[in-house]
Write an enzyme that holds these catalytic residues in place. Structure first.
Site, PDB file in Angstrom:
ATOM      1  N   ASP A   1       0.817  -1.224   0.000  1.00 54.96           N
ATOM      2  CA  ASP A   1       0.000   0.000   0.000  1.00 54.96           C
ATOM      3  C   ASP A   1       0.851   1.276   0.000  1.00 54.96           C
ATOM      4  OD1 ASP A   1      -2.229  -1.600   0.108  1.00 54.96           O
ATOM      5  OD2 ASP A   1      -2.959  -0.861   2.039  1.00 54.96           O
TER       6      ASP A   1
ATOM      7  N   CYS B   1      -4.369  -5.419  -3.269  1.00 52.51           N
ATOM      8  CA  CYS B   1      -3.194  -6.238  -2.936  1.00 52.51           C
ATOM      9  C   CYS B   1      -3.098  -7.535  -3.727  1.00 52.51           C
ATOM     10  CB  CYS B   1      -3.189  -6.554  -1.442  1.00 52.51           C
ATOM     11  SG  CYS B   1      -3.152  -5.108  -0.364  1.00 52.51           S
TER      12      CYS B   1
END
EC number: 3.1.6.14
Length: 584
Positions: free
Chosen positions: A56, A123
């Site tokens: 992230d 992700c």
């Protein structure tokens, strides 16, 4: 802690007997696919490769600041915007950023890619793209759940045997080492649990499920080991650093190695190491032009955000931004330790080091408090720094690249014939080596399949089913029909993004990022209809591409040829892009 190779009965990794247990002729046969290393002299050992992957970490909002900065804006939470070479860059104060050593040791010693993208701003799909070199519609990982093919039995059976680490191990004789977060559902009981070790890994040191810093479980070559909350032995980023250094101590000196180190930082819960918990106290999330404004003329999910944000939401996102930076300080330490060890062992000059993230992040843009998943630059653009043999220092490349290029690049470094793969990406090796007159792509695909809840969120009773990630203040970051696909185009004359949503509106967003780098104005209703049609067609082509067809010329490439007849179905109606509802 001493690491052992995957098969406990094998010789030590430092032993000359490892791998060459077959005859020299058989070894040549096994490794034949990787013997012709481009640009490597006969008799020279093939390069090592290290891939550092954060979780992230954005590029647009200061997650990886460049080497030119303003002097006080970071403290004020404001940014100075500077238009250079047709691209807007944002600069933050160097003394108050978290990755100074990483930029000095990798970026300044090699090349920084200023236009690096992910094919999905989430992700698991993004990590699957790194491992396979494929767009999500080809590896079929669409979200972070087992049902979305994240580390599922289907993924393990179909995709894992063809990842680039599996090829490095089986065809090129590389020692392969993994440490950190693999895929979000790795270790799930319904998908083999922690006993499952993906094909291709000599050493396996993988986190169970999603990012944590304490109180987690690791799979060490298929055996579970629990960690608690003692900083000196359990803080995950430091554990990954230590086990990586251990690998460098005990690896074989007779074969090249590949290391993939995937840190939890800066993913939530944003738990910093004790010595860094007071860092950046005067830092706030950047107040750029699209911060805390209404997403006018955007998809309904963006329009539903509450503008202006509440003071509590702003305090929450400022605190999250600060804590994210704090966690990255330990990543910076990891990078420094790793490079120092490589230098000490004499391996550094023969090692390529890649540093990147799986997706970007936002903190208050268009009044969305915190998350990723959206189509905008802050979520799809990531840092990418590379150093290694033959790469000149202090370079910046504007070439349009994506994380599907990492696998082909690393296989190319190893000397593997990329024509033998089914990867969608391109090798970056010619760029890394400074090739001139290079023909390169002008667009990449971004695709995302939205997620929602079948029931109403009890904490937000006013919201209907079908939405998710509604925190804080019941501002939702995702929904079933937040399903979209985009063509991100960059050429000598154009810096454009074209996106379509799979909803009842068939909503379209188009941005001219040269004139509007913050993507505030959707120009879909004002753009030339002919150009709009070409972009629609190009999107359809990319959404159905595979391998070489994913690398065909884009709309603004001089080699592009547009056949308008392909825009119509057999019945004469305009053809629209089809989204796959069930990819598994």
């Amino acid at each position: 802690m001493r690491l052992l190779p995957l098969a406990p009965g094998r010789p030590r990794w430092g032993s000359a007997r490892h791998l060459p247990s077959c005859s020299p002729a058989l070894l040549l046969l096994v490794l034949g696919g990787c013997l012709g290393v481009s640009g490597v002299a006969a008799g020279t050992r093939r390069p090592n490769v290290v891939l550092l992957l954060t979780d992230d970490q954005d590029e647009v909002l200061g997650g990886m600041p460049f080497s030119e900065y303003s002097t006080t804006n970071c403290q004020r939470g404001l940014q100075r915007e500077e238009l250079r070479q047709g691209y807007l860059r944002t600069y933050l104060e160097p003394s108050r950023t978290p990755l100074k050593k990483t930029r000095a040791l990798i970026g300044e010693m090699g090349i920084t890619f200023s236009s690096a993208y992910v094919p999905s701003a989430l992700c698991c799909p993004s990590r699957a793209s790194i491992l396979t070199g494929k767009y999500p519609h080809n590896h079929h990982v669409v979200n972070n759940t087992l049902e979305g093919n994240c580390s599922s039995k289907s993924w393990q059976k179909i995709q894992e045997p063809n990842t680039f680490p599996a090829i490095l191990r089986s065809m090129c004789g590389y020692q392969t080492f993994f440490a950190g977060k693999y895929l979000n559902e790795y270790g799930a009981p319904d998908a083999g649990g922690l006993e499952h070790v993906p094909l291709g890994w000599s050493y396996w040191y993988a986190l169970e499920k999603n990012s944590k810093y304490y109180n987690y479980t690791l799979s060490i070559n298929g055996k579970a080991r629990k960690h608690g909350e003692n900083y000196s032995v359990d803080y995950l980023t430091d554990v990954l650093a230590n086990v990586s250094l251990d690998f460098l101590n005990y690896k074989s000196n007779f074969e090249p190695f590949f290391m993939m180190i995937a840190t939890p930082a800066p993913h939530s819960p944003w738990t910093a190491a004790p010595q860094y918990q007071k860092a950046f106290q005067s830092v706030f999330a950047p107040r750029n032009k699209n911060f805390n404004i209404h997403g006018t003329n955007k998809h309904w999910l963006i329009r539903q955000a509450k503008t202006p944000m509440t003071n509590s939401s702003i305090q929450f996102l400022d605190n999250a931004f600060r804590k994210r930076w704090q966690t990255l300080l330990s990543v910076d330490d990891l990078v420094e330790k790793l490079i120092k060890r490589l230098e000490f062992t004499g391996e550094l000059n023969n090692t390529y080091i890649f540093y990147t993230s799986d997706n970007g992040y936002h903190t208050g843009q268009f009044s969305l408090p915190i998350d990723k998943r959206q189509l905008y630059e802050f979520d799809i653009k990531v840092p990418l720094l590379v150093r290694g043999p033959g790469i000149k220092p202090n370079q910046t490349s504007k070439m349009l690249v994506a994380n599907i290029d990492l696998g082909p690049t690393i296989l190319d470094i190893a000397g593997y014939d990329l024509n033998k793969t089914q990867m969608d990406g391109m090798s970056l090796l010619p760029i890394l080596r400074g090739a001139s007159n290079l023909t390169w792509r002008s667009d990449v695909l971004v695709e995302y399949q939205g997620e929602g809840r079948n029931i109403t969120d009890p904490t937000c009773p006013s919201l209907s089913p079908g939405v998710s990630q509604c925190f804080p203040d019941c501002v939702c970051e995702d929904a079933y029909n937040n399903t979209y696909a985009c063509v991100r185009t960059m050429s000598a004359l154009w810096n454009l993004q074209y996106c379509e949503f799979d909803d009842q509106e068939v909503f379209v967003e188009v941005y001219n990022l040269t004139a509007d780098p913050d993507q505030i104005t959707n120009i879909a209703k004002n753009i030339d209809p002919e150009l709009l049609g070409k972009m629609n067609y190009r999107l359809m082509m990319l959404q159905s591409c595979s391998g070489p067809t994913c690398r065909t010329p884009g709309v603004f490439d001089p080699r592009y040829r547009f056949d308008p007849r392909l825009m119509f179905s057999n019945h004469g109606s305009v053809r629209t892009r089809r989204f796959s509802k069930h990819l598994l």
